[in-house]
Design a protein around this motif. Structure first.
Motif, PDB file in Angstrom:
ATOM      1  N   GLU A 240       0.880  -1.132   0.100  1.00  0.00           N
ATOM      2  CA  GLU A 240      -0.106  -0.025  -0.033  1.00  0.00           C
ATOM      3  C   GLU A 240       0.789   1.357  -0.144  1.00  0.00           C
ATOM      4  O   GLU A 240       0.539   2.251  -0.659  1.00  0.00           O
TER       5      GLU A 240
ATOM      6  N   LYS B  59       3.250   5.954  -2.310  1.00  0.00           N
ATOM      7  CA  LYS B  59       1.825   5.471  -2.452  1.00  0.00           C
ATOM      8  C   LYS B  59       1.693   4.544  -3.611  1.00  0.00           C
ATOM      9  O   LYS B  59       2.473   4.653  -4.664  1.00  0.00           O
ATOM     10  N   GLU B  60       1.052   3.388  -2.987  1.00  0.00           N
ATOM     11  CA  GLU B  60       0.908   2.221  -4.192  1.00  0.00           C
ATOM     12  C   GLU B  60       2.020   1.930  -5.171  1.00  0.00           C
ATOM     13  O   GLU B  60       1.970   2.201  -6.133  1.00  0.00           O
TER      14      GLU B  60
END
Length: 111
Positions: free
Chosen positions: A27, A41-42
């Motif tokens: 994540e 992020k991601e």
């Protein structure tokens, strides 16, 4: 190695003792520096194993830089007492106020 298809590349790497695996479900990756955090992020994360050593290749989807606020236990206790809240709430308020005691207390008490 140019013009080599991915299958051939993997075979060659395997012959050289290099293993690559994708980490699924990541994540975010947080890099903590003294005064800020870089949040990826991601990300696409690949674990590369060679000669008993592991390396991580990280390609972020997006990046966020946020200040890193250090709060003392004394400050947390003071906010807890003054605002009548638990430790976690006091700590979050202090971080949100970037360590400003008065601002944290005022936000929690609604004054």
């Amino acid at each position: 190695m140019m013009g080599m298809n991915p299958r051939q590349m993997k075979k060659l790497m395997r012959q050289m003792g290099i293993k690559m695996d994708e980490l699924d479900g990541v994540e975010e990756v947080v890099i903590r520096l003294e005064n800020r955090e870089i949040v990826l992020k991601e990300p696409a994360v690949t674990v590369i194993s060679a000669q008993g050593e592991k390396s991580y290749q990280i390609v972020p989807g997006s990046e966020e830089v946020r200040p890193r606020v250090k709060v003392s236990e004394e400050d947390v206790k003071l906010v807890m007492e003054q605002a009548g809240v638990d430790e976690e709430t006091a700590r979050k308020a202090l971080v949100g106020a970037e360590g400003d005691l008065a601002e944290a207390i005022l936000k929690l008490t609604g004054e």
